[in-house]
Motif scaffolding. Structure first.
Motif, PDB file in Angstrom:
ATOM      1  N   THR A 122      -0.356   4.048  -0.931  1.00 53.87           N
ATOM      2  CA  THR A 122      -1.312   4.842  -0.166  1.00 53.87           C
ATOM      3  C   THR A 122      -0.970   4.780   1.318  1.00 53.87           C
ATOM      4  OG1 THR A 122      -2.803   2.954   0.089  1.00 53.87           O
ATOM      5  CG2 THR A 122      -3.123   4.361  -1.858  1.00 53.87           C
ATOM      6  N   ALA A 164      -1.916   1.471   2.756  1.00 54.09           N
ATOM      7  CA  ALA A 164      -1.009   0.412   2.309  1.00 54.09           C
ATOM      8  C   ALA A 164       0.274   0.413   3.145  1.00 54.09           C
ATOM      9  CB  ALA A 164      -0.675   0.589   0.835  1.00 54.09           C
ATOM     10  N   THR A 211      -6.200  -3.193   0.387  1.00 52.74           N
ATOM     11  CA  THR A 211      -5.365  -2.272  -0.388  1.00 52.74           C
ATOM     12  C   THR A 211      -5.007  -2.876  -1.746  1.00 52.74           C
ATOM     13  OG1 THR A 211      -3.338  -3.101   0.683  1.00 52.74           O
ATOM     14  CG2 THR A 211      -4.399  -1.180   1.671  1.00 52.74           C
ATOM     15  N   GLN A 264      -7.767  -2.034  -3.900  1.00 58.28           N
ATOM     16  CA  GLN A 264      -7.693  -0.623  -4.290  1.00 58.28           C
ATOM     17  C   GLN A 264      -6.738  -0.420  -5.467  1.00 58.28           C
ATOM     18  OE1 GLN A 264      -6.653   1.279  -0.482  1.00 58.28           O
ATOM     19  NE2 GLN A 264      -8.634   2.304  -0.534  1.00 58.28           N
TER      20      GLN A 264
END
Length: 200
Positions: free
Chosen positions: A137, A140, A183, A186
């Protein structure tokens, strides 16, 4: 030319143990090692810069490959994974009375960066095995840059005698570590949801 990105990645891999050694030796009050903090700073800055450069060249030269991607991940993990423990060890050598604080900080940073990366790699491999991808992402990717910038600023404190750089760099690095944990959560959430929907 298409091998150039991998060559640069290998240079980053070789830089990591050298700068870790320079950091630790530079912490000792020895004239022979007086220049080592400066060497460590420049080795880290050069290595961190190649993190962007090898990826850019791989795309520009149409030389992206699975081998290159694996090498890049290894280089990233080594760079941060060796530098943080080396920094902690160097700080303990300089200020042994703060041993407990440095150990706690080192364990947190190591878990938040290297530990998180190992878990995410494991989740990605399992995700791929059941047929779905977990691409990096934006946040990230950003956290990596934040950590690298933070460590660079921190390492500049001693060789350039900039006391505020020590604290600013540490704060930025810890911010990057918290971003890394977030992250990681996530990725874990995405993996769990996909696993459940796949009946695994």
């Amino acid at each position: 030319m298409k091998s150039l990105p991998n060559i640069i990645t290998y240079l980053r891999i070789f830089c990591s143990p050298a700068l870790a050694l320079a950091l630790v030796l530079g912490a000792f009050n020895n004239k022979e090692f007086a220049a080592f903090p400066m060497y460590a700073f420049w080795l880290f800055v050069i290595a961190a810069s190649t993190d962007w450069l090898d990826g850019f060249l791989a795309r520009a030269l149409d030389a992206k490959s699975e081998e290159g991607a694996r090498l890049d991940l290894l280089a990233d993990k080594l760079l941060v994974g060796l530098t943080i423990p080396a920094i902690i060890l160097a700080e303990i050598v300089r200020n042994p009375s703060n041993f407990v604080i440095y150990i706690i900080a080192g364990l947190f940073l190591t878990y938040a960066t290297s530990g998180r990366d190992l878990l995410v790699t494991k989740w990605r491999e399992k995700a791929k095995a059941i047929g779905f991808e977990m691409p990096a992402t934006f946040i990230a990717k950003t956290k990596t840059a934040v950590i690298l910038v933070g460590i660079s600023i921190f390492l500049a404190a001693k060789p350039f005698n900039i006391v505020p750089s020590y604290y600013i760099g540490a704060i930025i690095t810890f911010i990057g570590a918290f971003m890394s944990i977030y992250t990681g959560y996530q990725y874990y959430k995405a993996f769990s949801e996909k696993s459940k929907s796949s009946g695994i």
